[in-house]
Motif scaffolding. Structure first.
Motif, PDB file in Angstrom:
ATOM      1  N   HIS A   1      41.826  51.838  77.614  1.00 26.17           N
ATOM      2  CA  HIS A   1      42.406  50.665  78.256  1.00 26.17           C
ATOM      3  C   HIS A   1      43.907  50.795  78.486  1.00 26.17           C
ATOM      4  O   HIS A   1      44.604  49.804  78.704  1.00 26.17           O
ATOM      5  CB  HIS A   1      42.022  49.406  77.469  1.00 26.17           C
ATOM      6  CG  HIS A   1      40.531  49.236  77.434  1.00 26.17           C
ATOM      7  ND1 HIS A   1      39.810  48.817  78.528  1.00 26.17           N
ATOM      8  CD2 HIS A   1      39.624  49.551  76.482  1.00 26.17           C
ATOM      9  CE1 HIS A   1      38.517  48.834  78.229  1.00 26.17           C
ATOM     10  NE2 HIS A   1      38.378  49.281  77.000  1.00 26.17           N
TER      11      HIS A   1
ATOM     12  N   CYS B   1      42.479  50.336  84.250  1.00 19.95           N
ATOM     13  CA  CYS B   1      42.469  51.010  82.954  1.00 19.95           C
ATOM     14  C   CYS B   1      42.020  52.463  83.134  1.00 19.95           C
ATOM     15  O   CYS B   1      41.276  52.786  84.074  1.00 19.95           O
ATOM     16  CB  CYS B   1      41.475  50.342  82.001  1.00 19.95           C
ATOM     17  SG  CYS B   1      41.853  48.628  81.625  1.00 19.95           S
TER      18      CYS B   1
ATOM     19  N   ALA C   1      51.900  46.783  76.527  1.00 21.56           N
ATOM     20  CA  ALA C   1      50.447  46.578  76.446  1.00 21.56           C
ATOM     21  C   ALA C   1      49.732  47.902  76.153  1.00 21.56           C
ATOM     22  O   ALA C   1      48.825  47.971  75.314  1.00 21.56           O
ATOM     23  CB  ALA C   1      49.927  45.962  77.751  1.00 21.56           C
ATOM     24  N   ASN C   2      50.153  48.966  76.836  1.00 22.71           N
ATOM     25  CA  ASN C   2      49.550  50.274  76.585  1.00 22.71           C
ATOM     26  C   ASN C   2      49.759  50.710  75.139  1.00 22.71           C
ATOM     27  O   ASN C   2      48.842  51.239  74.487  1.00 22.71           O
ATOM     28  CB  ASN C   2      50.142  51.331  77.534  1.00 22.71           C
ATOM     29  CG  ASN C   2      49.581  51.235  78.942  1.00 22.71           C
ATOM     30  OD1 ASN C   2      48.612  50.504  79.185  1.00 22.71           O
ATOM     31  ND2 ASN C   2      50.177  51.967  79.867  1.00 22.71           N
TER      32      ASN C   2
ATOM     33  N   ILE D   1      50.246  48.794  72.552  1.00 21.14           N
ATOM     34  CA  ILE D   1      49.436  47.963  71.646  1.00 21.14           C
ATOM     35  C   ILE D   1      48.001  48.474  71.621  1.00 21.14           C
ATOM     36  O   ILE D   1      47.380  48.572  70.557  1.00 21.14           O
ATOM     37  CB  ILE D   1      49.519  46.479  72.070  1.00 21.14           C
ATOM     38  CG1 ILE D   1      50.908  45.929  71.741  1.00 21.14           C
ATOM     39  CG2 ILE D   1      48.423  45.658  71.391  1.00 21.14           C
ATOM     40  CD1 ILE D   1      51.155  44.506  72.226  1.00 21.14           C
ATOM     41  N   ASN D   2      47.459  48.830  72.785  1.00 25.13           N
ATOM     42  CA  ASN D   2      46.096  49.378  72.813  1.00 25.13           C
ATOM     43  C   ASN D   2      46.002  50.685  72.033  1.00 25.13           C
ATOM     44  O   ASN D   2      45.020  50.933  71.336  1.00 25.13           O
ATOM     45  CB  ASN D   2      45.648  49.618  74.257  1.00 25.13           C
ATOM     46  CG  ASN D   2      45.280  48.334  74.968  1.00 25.13           C
ATOM     47  OD1 ASN D   2      44.872  47.355  74.338  1.00 25.13           O
ATOM     48  ND2 ASN D   2      45.433  48.316  76.282  1.00 25.13           N
TER      49      ASN D   2
ATOM     50  N   ASN E   1      47.647  49.639  67.924  1.00 27.59           N
ATOM     51  CA  ASN E   1      47.260  48.461  67.125  1.00 27.59           C
ATOM     52  C   ASN E   1      48.360  48.136  66.103  1.00 27.59           C
ATOM     53  O   ASN E   1      48.118  48.093  64.896  1.00 27.59           O
ATOM     54  CB  ASN E   1      45.919  48.754  66.422  1.00 27.59           C
ATOM     55  CG  ASN E   1      45.369  47.605  65.592  1.00 27.59           C
ATOM     56  OD1 ASN E   1      44.658  47.824  64.620  1.00 27.59           O
ATOM     57  ND2 ASN E   1      45.671  46.382  65.933  1.00 27.59           N
TER      58      ASN E   1
ATOM     59  N   ILE F   1      50.765  41.712  78.391  1.00 27.78           N
ATOM     60  CA  ILE F   1      49.996  41.929  77.164  1.00 27.78           C
ATOM     61  C   ILE F   1      48.692  41.150  77.251  1.00 27.78           C
ATOM     62  O   ILE F   1      47.609  41.674  76.939  1.00 27.78           O
ATOM     63  CB  ILE F   1      50.820  41.500  75.925  1.00 27.78           C
ATOM     64  CG1 ILE F   1      51.978  42.477  75.713  1.00 27.78           C
ATOM     65  CG2 ILE F   1      49.936  41.435  74.683  1.00 27.78           C
ATOM     66  CD1 ILE F   1      52.934  42.054  74.618  1.00 27.78           C
TER      67      ILE F   1
ATOM     68  N   HIS G   1      46.396  43.076  79.776  1.00 25.50           N
ATOM     69  CA  HIS G   1      45.970  44.468  79.581  1.00 25.50           C
ATOM     70  C   HIS G   1      45.698  44.881  78.140  1.00 25.50           C
ATOM     71  O   HIS G   1      45.048  45.909  77.930  1.00 25.50           O
ATOM     72  CB  HIS G   1      47.024  45.422  80.153  1.00 25.50           C
ATOM     73  CG  HIS G   1      47.305  45.212  81.599  1.00 25.50           C
ATOM     74  ND1 HIS G   1      46.352  45.434  82.575  1.00 25.50           N
ATOM     75  CD2 HIS G   1      48.409  44.778  82.243  1.00 25.50           C
ATOM     76  CE1 HIS G   1      46.884  45.147  83.764  1.00 25.50           C
ATOM     77  NE2 HIS G   1      48.123  44.756  83.587  1.00 25.50           N
ATOM     78  N   ALA G   2      46.231  44.172  77.167  1.00 26.16           N
ATOM     79  CA  ALA G   2      45.990  44.598  75.787  1.00 26.16           C
ATOM     80  C   ALA G   2      44.699  43.950  75.282  1.00 26.16           C
ATOM     81  O   ALA G   2      44.461  42.770  75.521  1.00 26.16           O
ATOM     82  CB  ALA G   2      47.166  44.224  74.891  1.00 26.16           C
TER      83      ALA G   2
ATOM     84  N   SER H   1      43.163  44.290  69.652  1.00 23.69           N
ATOM     85  CA  SER H   1      44.309  45.170  69.391  1.00 23.69           C
ATOM     86  C   SER H   1      45.601  44.378  69.233  1.00 23.69           C
ATOM     87  O   SER H   1      46.508  44.800  68.530  1.00 23.69           O
ATOM     88  CB  SER H   1      44.505  46.162  70.545  1.00 23.69           C
ATOM     89  OG  SER H   1      43.320  46.864  70.817  1.00 23.69           O
ATOM     90  N   ARG H   2      45.674  43.254  69.924  1.00 22.42           N
ATOM     91  CA  ARG H   2      46.952  42.536  69.942  1.00 22.42           C
ATOM     92  C   ARG H   2      47.003  41.389  68.949  1.00 22.42           C
ATOM     93  O   ARG H   2      48.053  40.761  68.788  1.00 22.42           O
ATOM     94  CB  ARG H   2      47.229  42.018  71.356  1.00 22.42           C
ATOM     95  CG  ARG H   2      46.359  40.862  71.799  1.00 22.42           C
ATOM     96  CD  ARG H   2      46.691  40.404  73.220  1.00 22.42           C
ATOM     97  NE  ARG H   2      45.994  39.180  73.552  1.00 22.42           N
ATOM     98  CZ  ARG H   2      45.129  39.052  74.546  1.00 22.42           C
ATOM     99  NH1 ARG H   2      44.828  40.082  75.312  1.00 22.42           N
ATOM    100  NH2 ARG H   2      44.556  37.892  74.786  1.00 22.42           N
TER     101      ARG H   2
END
Lengths: 392, 392
Positions: free
Chosen positions: A239, A257, B313-314, B316-317, B320, B345, B348-349, B353-354
């Motif tokens: 993702h 993604c 966001a990337n 965070i994915n 974590n 976020i 996309h997250a 994960s977020r």
């Protein structure tokens, strides 16, 4: 006592991972003397976990040193793999051999927890019933294509099956009812561990395993340990947003993604085969046709390979890995798309970051995640062969 | 002997990081009895590293417990920060206070190794000469905006200064000539360690520190340890490709990197101020104007914030994390661009994960990387106060 348990587990782990080893080799690896190895081996042999035997293929004068071999037929685990297009169950012996394996297609719709658990439990019981009567199940592990809560095998998020917060591990253990909990892991996490333990990533402490299915998953080892993050949900490589402008819709609800641009459906659509058959065979057909020069298939592989290359370049910049391993469907795609991936790495990965990053194919074809699940099943026995789950 | 050295270092580390602590608190943190603390403290006090004193602000009956305080004036390190627009040198005392600090603009062109090393060494000697005569330099640390080889402080790649394979650490130690090696680290790596040790990331084992300068750097802790990767070059967040179509050119030679889209020049250009002054003050002016409602500045912040949000966001994915900390220039940008970052976020997250990723501002304004450099300088003393570098 703790020290002895640990030593028994360590010896068993060595022969489990490396296969038959001489007492001398074990003594060297464990940093103990040969009489200690003798005692530990005797104890493990008495419990039926290992046996000592003449090495095969030795030559030369003198009496050959005995080797210690895991009793793969006598101790085994059940391993399950829930992928998007199939359910797999296997009996995997101590030392890693797949002793028996059943694979069925997974229906693409209406797959709720009860259905999947019921089918897997039936496959598992079939394997248990067919196992030799004097053999022992040492544990159960399962690989699932989604985000798994550590500890209890709860599927927090599995978009391919539409699962949110489903108690998969607990329910499968209940349905199997063979006296073992079910340890569950994310498929790509388990794939990374399998490659590191006995596959294409042995000896590489910082590695990235990319697993292609309908989705794309990642398992990343940092300093020899799986990147779990704060709560165990790290490595969601699939993702990563790679196409911010007109990206393909993703099952997660976002667009662009990495998995939307490089997964099975992206490849089949790009090849003009979006209305045809799906699954691993369909993916392989595109790759085979591309390698044979078919223009549409070649364009599709190049397009998907280009996005894949962006993803890999980003990961190399972030992780400075020693190896990147392509598994599942991406193993096939990479065989044909290596030039695109190499081009993107050259363009976007820092020279210093990429100088030791070796690109490799998974060592296990379609069974990487299954083998990872088996390792999860063996973890309790290897940590303590004299504990509750062990025979000692 | 080894155990005692370790205990001395551990006690010193506690008061270095936390400030004055009572013997009772030290005993609890270290899991030893109070007579051990008494003996260790006596030894450290005799060497001049700590002193015991009455706590301030205590009330109530009974004799208050003495607190152990680091001797910040007597033991200090030299810390250097080589940023794109400035050179900073400081004397930082045991316990973390900045005792003296000199900052100069860095010329934007013709900055070869000799020039930078010469200037830094002059600043360092000025600080050493002005230090109290009965005080001791315990080490030297330096932060550099580039990729640093672990061990010898070689700058493998520093595009902002045009450096490739420059022996920065070795040469600076030679030029300083005060009997200490110079430990060098990447600025964002050091920023992450500083925030984790005594800033916005204390207690967060999985955190991401993003540092904005002309470039964008990252320092990522995985399980409490800096993500070094195979060779120490991990965390190159700034060269994650976020804009694959018409990205801005990046100093690395590629286009569309996170730092090209979110760094200082991107913001100034987007605000229509590309021909005006550069540097931190110019960035802050855009942010201030945006917060005051200036349309061009607001658009610029929103545009840069959108790219920043994709990057976050990337991350965070992938990681974590428990926290994402914005430092350097990004601390200012995030103050105004938080809505854009939050929107990306959310888009996309993965929710899982977020769910525990807390977004925070750096605790140290412009000195995060300098403080990280100081920690690097203290490492030897804290690891072994009785060793070569220590007074015991």
């Amino acid at each position: 006592m703790r020290t002895k348990r640990t030593s028994l587990g360590t010896l068993l782990h060595h022969v489990h991972v490396s296969g038959p080893l001489s007492r001398a080799a074990l003594a060297e690896r464990m940093g103990v003397n040969r009489s200690t190895i003798l005692a530990l081996t005797a104890e493990l042999a008495a419990a039926g976990l290992v046996r000592e035997e003449q090495p095969t293929g030795t030559t030369g004068a003198g009496r050959p040193s005995l080797v210690v071999r895991p009793e793969s037929e006598r101790f085994w685990v059940l391993a399950f793999d829930v992928a998007v297009d199939r359910l797999v169950a296997a009996r995997v012996g101590l030392g890693g051999p797949i002793l028996a394996r059943i694979e069925t297609d997974r229906p693409r719709a209406g797959v709720d927890l009860d259905l999947v658990v019921g089918r897997l439990a039936a496959l598992g019981r079939e394997l248990v019933d067919a196992a030799p009567p004097d053999s022992t199940c040492a544990g159960v592990g399962a690989s699932y294509c989604g985000m798994i809560r550590p500890g209890d095998g709860m599927v927090r998020y599995g978009p391919e099956l539409g699962w949110v917060d489903q108690a998969f591990g607990t329910e499968l253990a209940k349905a199997l009812d063979i006296g073992h909990p079910v340890a569950v892991g994310n498929e790509a996490h388990l794939g990374a561990l399998a490659e590191h333990q006995r596959g294409a990533g042995t000896g590489v402490a910082d590695l990235i395993y990319l697993h292609g299915d309908v989705g794309v998953g990642g398992g990343i080892l940092v300093g020899g340990r799986l990147l779990g993050g704060d709560s165990g949900y790290g490595c969601e490589v699939g993702h990563m947003l790679v196409n911010p402008f007109d990206g393909r819709p993703c099952l997660c609800g976002s667009r662009g993604c990495l998995e939307a641009e490089t997964g099975e459906y992206a490849l089949l659509d790009a090849a003009g085969r979006g209305d045809g058959p799906v699954g691993a065979a369909a993916v392989r057909a595109v790759v085979t046709d591309a390698l044979a020069g078919d223009p549409a298939a070649s364009r599709a592989v190049a397009e998907v390979g280009d996005w894949l290359g962006i993803g890999v370049a980003n990961l190399i910049n972030l992780f400075n890995p020693g190896a990147v391993i392509f598994g599942g469907m991406l193993r096939d795609v990479y065989r044909a798309a290596a030039p695109q991936v190499a081009a993107r790495i050259a363009q976007h990965a820092m020279p210093v970051s990429r100088e030791r990053a070796d690109l490799r194919l998974s060592a296990f074809a379609d069974d990487t995640t299954l083998i990872g699940a088996a390792e999860l099943g063996f973890a309790g026995l290897l940590a303590d062969p004299s504990g509750d789950r062990g025979p000692l």
